[in-house]
Design a protein around this motif. Sequence first.
Motif, PDB file in Angstrom:
ATOM      1  N   LEU A  30     -14.841   5.244  -0.055  1.00  0.00           N
ATOM      2  CA  LEU A  30     -14.822   6.696   0.140  1.00  0.00           C
ATOM      3  C   LEU A  30     -14.453   7.418  -1.149  1.00  0.00           C
ATOM      4  O   LEU A  30     -15.083   8.424  -1.524  1.00  0.00           O
ATOM      5  N   LEU A  54      -3.164   6.144   5.725  1.00  0.00           N
ATOM      6  CA  LEU A  54      -4.442   5.713   6.288  1.00  0.00           C
ATOM      7  C   LEU A  54      -4.645   4.200   6.150  1.00  0.00           C
ATOM      8  O   LEU A  54      -5.306   3.578   6.978  1.00  0.00           O
ATOM      9  N   SER A  55      -4.051   3.617   5.093  1.00  0.00           N
ATOM     10  CA  SER A  55      -4.225   2.184   4.858  1.00  0.00           C
ATOM     11  C   SER A  55      -3.590   1.340   5.956  1.00  0.00           C
ATOM     12  O   SER A  55      -3.915   0.154   6.094  1.00  0.00           O
ATOM     13  N   GLU A  87     -10.577  -1.427   1.748  1.00  0.00           N
ATOM     14  CA  GLU A  87     -11.911  -1.459   1.146  1.00  0.00           C
ATOM     15  C   GLU A  87     -12.717  -0.212   1.502  1.00  0.00           C
ATOM     16  O   GLU A  87     -13.405   0.367   0.648  1.00  0.00           O
ATOM     17  N   ARG A  88     -12.648   0.204   2.760  1.00  0.00           N
ATOM     18  CA  ARG A  88     -13.391   1.390   3.191  1.00  0.00           C
ATOM     19  C   ARG A  88     -12.861   2.650   2.510  1.00  0.00           C
ATOM     20  O   ARG A  88     -13.636   3.557   2.154  1.00  0.00           O
ATOM     21  N   LEU A  89     -11.564   2.710   2.346  1.00  0.00           N
ATOM     22  CA  LEU A  89     -10.960   3.881   1.696  1.00  0.00           C
ATOM     23  C   LEU A  89     -11.332   3.938   0.221  1.00  0.00           C
ATOM     24  O   LEU A  89     -11.562   5.019  -0.333  1.00  0.00           O
ATOM     25  N   ASP A 130       0.825  -1.205   0.000  1.00  0.00           N
ATOM     26  CA  ASP A 130       0.000   0.000   0.000  1.00  0.00           C
ATOM     27  C   ASP A 130       0.863   1.261   0.000  1.00  0.00           C
ATOM     28  O   ASP A 130       0.621   2.203  -0.758  1.00  0.00           O
ATOM     29  N   ASN A 140      -4.010   1.854   9.144  1.00  0.00           N
ATOM     30  CA  ASN A 140      -4.944   1.766  10.269  1.00  0.00           C
ATOM     31  C   ASN A 140      -6.396   1.555   9.854  1.00  0.00           C
ATOM     32  O   ASN A 140      -7.258   1.345  10.711  1.00  0.00           O
ATOM     33  N   HIS A 141      -6.676   1.643   8.573  1.00  0.00           N
ATOM     34  CA  HIS A 141      -8.041   1.475   8.082  1.00  0.00           C
ATOM     35  C   HIS A 141      -8.042   0.474   6.936  1.00  0.00           C
ATOM     36  O   HIS A 141      -7.101   0.399   6.158  1.00  0.00           O
ATOM     37  N   GLU A 142      -9.130  -0.262   6.835  1.00  0.00           N
ATOM     38  CA  GLU A 142      -9.231  -1.256   5.768  1.00  0.00           C
ATOM     39  C   GLU A 142      -9.226  -0.561   4.404  1.00  0.00           C
ATOM     40  O   GLU A 142      -9.952   0.416   4.191  1.00  0.00           O
ATOM     41  N   TYR A 147      -4.243  -3.398  -3.471  1.00  0.00           N
ATOM     42  CA  TYR A 147      -5.242  -4.352  -2.984  1.00  0.00           C
ATOM     43  C   TYR A 147      -5.278  -5.577  -3.889  1.00  0.00           C
ATOM     44  O   TYR A 147      -5.312  -6.720  -3.404  1.00  0.00           O
TER      45      TYR A 147
END
Length: 403
Positions: free
Chosen positions: A301, A289-290, A296-298, A140, A292-294, A343
Amino acid sequence: FMASKIKFTKQEKSWILYDWANSVYATNIMAAIFPIYFTSVCGGEDTAGMQWWGYGTSLATLIVAVLAPILGSLGDYKGMKKKFFTFFMLVGVLCTLIMAIFDNWQMLLLGYVLSYIGFAGSCLFYDSFLTDVTTGDRMDKVSAWGYAMGYIGGSTIPFLLSIGILLVMGMDNPVAVKLVVVLTSVWWGLFSIPMMRNVHQKYYLEGKPEHMASAAFSNVGRTLRSIVQNKGLFFYLIAYFCYIDGVYTIIDMATAYGTALGLDTTGLLIALLVTQIVAFPFSLLFGRLSANHEPERLIILCILAYLGITVFALFMSTQLHFWFLAVCVGMFQGGIQALSRSYFAKIIPAEKSGEYFGILDICGKGASFLGTTLIGITSQLTGSVNRGIAVLIVTFLIGLFLF
């Protein structure tokens, strides 16, 4: 970035630098300066240049999409990925340079189609090298840094030099545009050298040269059947096809769209420069951000943001509107591309990355073909570029739903 807290390996740095190298083509030839020049050379009605530009882009992306899985499968064999990368990179660089010779729009369009094929082909193998140059937990960040360096270096620096040439020699001066084309080719070729020297194929398939071609077709068939059986991967590819359709179409058609609306050329170029500058920190932000966050969610967004951008574009009529959209696109363009690439790289077999990225390329290039073709046809039938851009709303909605 060499002195950043993130310690990159030599291969990672060289891989990232190719985004710095090829982004000048994406900015000067695909998105900004050359489409405006081509539209002026093409002449005719206000939508004529946009129509032919859309058809040319569609033809190039269709050719690459058809060839991508077979080329990717051949590239998976030992020693082949670097050879294919180098071939397409040289085709792109040389055909771009040749474009500076011609003055009629038919030859300019032909040169653009061939150089686009070289650009897209080299990017196919460049993307597939991601599995060779780094590990899954770093993909990522490495992918995001690639796009970030492309925006701030490959796009911004030569783009500023190009705007300087145009301002000094005249925005409508054909000689100035030819110098920009030469600058694009030289920059691309020069900064591709580290990639050719330092990046090596780590994962590969064994095979004899005389059997590779027939085996490639068999491999693609088996892989397609495997993808259909893998529901998660199958639906991701369909979703990617839909939402990346809108992203790539916006990249390909932005300045042709603004020009067809009668917006000021200088303002368009400066707005696109702002896009590159904004995209640099936001690409890195999404990479961070990847952690700490999935992802997929990013990605969701980013799709929602692009949906809003497209709806707003329906009502665009002033320079201020275009500037606003340029900033919004810059915030999410690098993020959605980098995260989608990394991903995908993490959920495919490393030794078959060329083949899988070739199939992903069908989705990307095939989607771009669909988007630019639909916009060209709709604009021609309705005589309105605003109605042409409306087709992208549907693709983003479908992509969002499937993802």
